[in-house]
Design an enzyme around this catalytic site. Structure first.
Site, mmCIF file in Angstrom:
data_model
loop_
_atom_site.group_PDB
_atom_site.id
_atom_site.type_symbol
_atom_site.label_atom_id
_atom_site.label_comp_id
_atom_site.label_asym_id
_atom_site.label_seq_id
_atom_site.Cartn_x
_atom_site.Cartn_y
_atom_site.Cartn_z
ATOM 1 N N LYS A 1 35.041 34.096 41.439
ATOM 2 C CA LYS A 1 34.375 34.332 40.345
ATOM 3 C C LYS A 1 33.136 34.604 40.848
ATOM 4 O O LYS A 1 32.353 34.510 39.651
ATOM 5 C CB LYS A 1 34.675 33.620 38.934
ATOM 6 N N THR B 1 33.270 38.402 44.331
ATOM 7 C CA THR B 1 33.936 38.917 45.374
ATOM 8 C C THR B 1 34.292 40.738 45.081
ATOM 9 O O THR B 1 34.151 41.422 46.161
ATOM 10 C CB THR B 1 35.309 38.490 45.202
ATOM 11 N N TRP C 1 32.812 42.593 43.423
ATOM 12 C CA TRP C 1 31.691 43.462 43.364
ATOM 13 C C TRP C 1 31.196 43.983 45.122
ATOM 14 O O TRP C 1 31.177 45.224 45.317
ATOM 15 C CB TRP C 1 30.404 42.885 42.578
ATOM 16 N N HIS D 1 38.815 32.921 49.647
ATOM 17 C CA HIS D 1 37.936 32.212 48.824
ATOM 18 C C HIS D 1 37.923 30.513 49.620
ATOM 19 O O HIS D 1 37.762 29.691 49.161
ATOM 20 C CB HIS D 1 38.829 31.864 47.584
ATOM 21 N N SER E 1 33.036 32.022 33.867
ATOM 22 C CA SER E 1 33.640 33.104 34.544
ATOM 23 C C SER E 1 35.201 32.655 34.900
ATOM 24 O O SER E 1 36.300 33.139 34.567
ATOM 25 C CB SER E 1 33.117 33.801 35.627
ATOM 26 N N VAL F 1 28.734 51.114 41.421
ATOM 27 C CA VAL F 1 29.044 49.703 41.402
ATOM 28 C C VAL F 1 28.589 49.171 40.384
ATOM 29 O O VAL F 1 28.561 47.665 40.225
ATOM 30 C CB VAL F 1 28.785 49.067 42.795
ATOM 31 N N GLN F 2 27.862 49.774 39.223
ATOM 32 C CA GLN F 2 27.189 49.064 38.152
ATOM 33 C C GLN F 2 28.439 48.521 37.426
ATOM 34 O O GLN F 2 29.590 49.125 37.378
ATOM 35 C CB GLN F 2 26.211 50.022 37.435
ATOM 36 N N PHE F 3 28.371 47.452 36.541
ATOM 37 C CA PHE F 3 29.084 46.860 35.750
ATOM 38 C C PHE F 3 30.302 47.702 35.019
ATOM 39 O O PHE F 3 31.259 48.004 35.135
ATOM 40 C CB PHE F 3 28.654 45.575 34.844
ATOM 41 N N ASP F 4 29.271 48.545 34.104
ATOM 42 C CA ASP F 4 30.095 49.519 33.320
ATOM 43 C C ASP F 4 30.926 50.513 34.188
ATOM 44 O O ASP F 4 32.239 50.758 33.599
ATOM 45 C CB ASP F 4 29.392 50.110 32.343
ATOM 46 N N GLY G 1 29.822 40.080 33.172
ATOM 47 C CA GLY G 1 28.992 40.702 34.464
ATOM 48 C C GLY G 1 27.365 40.556 34.097
ATOM 49 O O GLY G 1 26.624 41.086 34.514
HETATM 50 S S1 PPS Z 1 37.679 36.952 42.029
HETATM 51 O O1 PPS Z 1 38.874 36.856 41.075
HETATM 52 O O2 PPS Z 1 37.388 35.448 42.599
HETATM 53 O O3 PPS Z 1 38.046 37.912 42.920
HETATM 54 O O4 PPS Z 1 36.590 37.329 40.809
HETATM 55 P P1 PPS Z 1 35.111 38.054 41.546
HETATM 56 O O5 PPS Z 1 35.244 39.328 41.728
HETATM 57 O O6 PPS Z 1 34.549 37.189 42.620
HETATM 58 O O7 PPS Z 1 34.228 37.682 40.209
HETATM 59 C C1 PPS Z 1 34.511 38.177 39.030
HETATM 60 C C2 PPS Z 1 33.181 38.293 38.254
HETATM 61 O O8 PPS Z 1 32.447 39.145 38.721
HETATM 62 C C3 PPS Z 1 31.822 40.054 37.578
HETATM 63 N N1 PPS Z 1 31.554 41.328 38.165
HETATM 64 C C4 PPS Z 1 30.282 41.822 38.009
HETATM 65 N N2 PPS Z 1 29.422 41.640 37.433
HETATM 66 C C5 PPS Z 1 28.169 42.672 37.496
HETATM 67 N N3 PPS Z 1 28.284 43.784 38.034
HETATM 68 C C6 PPS Z 1 29.285 43.962 38.658
HETATM 69 N N4 PPS Z 1 29.578 45.381 39.042
HETATM 70 C C7 PPS Z 1 30.380 43.429 38.641
HETATM 71 N N5 PPS Z 1 31.847 43.379 39.117
HETATM 72 C C8 PPS Z 1 32.386 42.234 38.896
HETATM 73 C C9 PPS Z 1 32.997 40.072 36.603
HETATM 74 O O9 PPS Z 1 32.640 40.679 35.377
HETATM 75 C C10 PPS Z 1 33.241 38.543 36.656
HETATM 76 O O10 PPS Z 1 32.181 37.864 36.156
HETATM 77 P P2 PPS Z 1 32.097 37.543 34.455
HETATM 78 O O11 PPS Z 1 30.974 36.685 34.330
HETATM 79 O O12 PPS Z 1 33.495 36.797 34.251
HETATM 80 O O13 PPS Z 1 32.148 38.812 33.762
#
Ligand code: PPS
Length: 303
Positions: free
Chosen positions: A53, A56, A58, A117, A147, A237-240, A267
């Site tokens: 979390k 990864t 991203w 991980h 998360s 690669v923005q969150f939305d 995010g």
């Molecule tokens: S995992 O299951 O371990 O592979 O998860 P991982 O990808 O490491 O983490 C997921 C969290 O990363 C957030 N996320 C992002 N945040 C901002 N921008 C982008 N583009 C983005 N992509 C993934 C995702 O929302 C999870 O965080 P939380 O706080 O739960 O939203």
């Protein structure tokens, strides 16, 4: 690959946590251990290492776009990110007959992007022997815990998190899958001091200025990307954008229940403020001080 539906998976119980070489694990990450331990890395492999979390998906997607974004358009529209970037130690036999090591062995790309991980001491030694490049992503403990809590609620192959109060206690004791957050981030930080092919990124930096971090990654990997390419990647690669994108939002994973919580949840940096009570925050800070006493790695809990 044949995938059973959610309903049939729900009938099975959640996995137990047990101690594996000093680290809390479930059988999903130890069943294939001999193959994981003896995995043959290549010099051009790129290992994406994180505590669960921490960002990864991203960073996996950024790397995939940096290397393969201009290649085969079908890759971007029909291959979910978890198929492009295998999860090395995963072995979900109830769900798939293909293990993480097999997926990695069969990757047709060069370089291969591989996710793990594992805490640094459990990483297969061939990565170090081959001097493969490693990108580590760390995220501040408070947001990481939040998360992870929501992830364990919605992910049926993770142990039941219980309520937030019991989860945060467990987190402080390091009894989560893949062990204590504290040891993970500091163990990888120590590795960076002696292993120069390791880039240590922070989730908070990615949120603050994604373009700058894309550039940092590009330069670490020795890629000559244009400003336009990097801008295009930064936008994609923005969150939305990733939340809308079915190749990155994990909707293809049958054992995740999005009705409970989405994979792409918030995010944000600072979401912990909506979860921690004042007393929990004080206790957490106290434990943090003790556990992180010896390391020089520093995280930001707000930006
Ligand atoms: S995992 O299951 O371990 O592979 O998860 P991982 O990808 O490491 O983490 C997921 C969290 O990363 C957030 N996320 C992002 N945040 C901002 N921008 C982008 N583009 C983005 N992509 C993934 C995702 O929302 C999870 O965080 P939380 O706080 O739960 O939203």
């Amino acid at each position: 690959m044949e995938i059973p539906d959610m309903a049939s998976l729900k009938l099975q119980s959640r996995p137990e946590i047990f101690d594996f070489e000093g680290v809390s694990m479930t059988h999903f990450f130890t069943d294939n251990w001999e193959k994981v331990k003896n995995f043959q890395a290549r010099p051009d492999d790129i290992l994406i290492a994180t505590y669960p979390k921490a960002g990864t998906t991203w960073v996996s997607y950024i790397l995939d776009l940096l290397y393969f974004g201009n290649d085969d358009p079908e890759r971007q529209t029909s291959q979910p990110i978890n198929m492009r970037v295998p999860f090395l130690e995963s072995c979900f036999q109830e769900i798939s007959t293909v293990t993480g090591t097999e997926m990695a062995d069969n990757l047709p790309t060069s370089p291969r992007l591989i996710k793990t991980h594992l805490p640094v001491q459990l990483v297969p030694k061939s990565f170090w022997e081959q001097n493969s490049r490693v990108v580590y992503v760390g995220r501040n403990a408070k947001d990481n815990a939040v998360s992870y809590f929501h992830f364990d609620r919605m992910n049926m192959v993770q142990p039941d998190p219980g309520d937030w109060n019991s989860f945060i206690e467990k987190f402080m004791k390091g009894k989560n899958v893949f062990g204590p957050w504290y040891d993970h981030v500091s163990g990888w930080w120590e590795k960076k001091q002696t292993y120069s092919n390791l880039l240590y990124l922070f989730y908070e930096d990615l949120v603050e200025d994604t373009g700058r971090e894309v550039e940092r990654l590009s330069s670490f990997l020795g890629l000559s990307t244009s400003v336009e390419e990097r801008e295009k990647i930064t936008k994609g690669v923005q969150f939305d954008a990733m939340k809308q994108n079915n190749m990155t939002n994990h909707v293809n994973i049958p054992f995740m229940d999005f009705k409970i919580s989405p994979f792409m949840r918030k995010g944000k940096v600072g979401d912990w403020k909506d979860h921690f009570t004042v007393a929990q925050n004080e206790q957490f800070d106290e434990v943090y001080k003790q556990k992180m006493e010896k390391t020089t790695v520093r995280f930001r809990t707000e930006i």
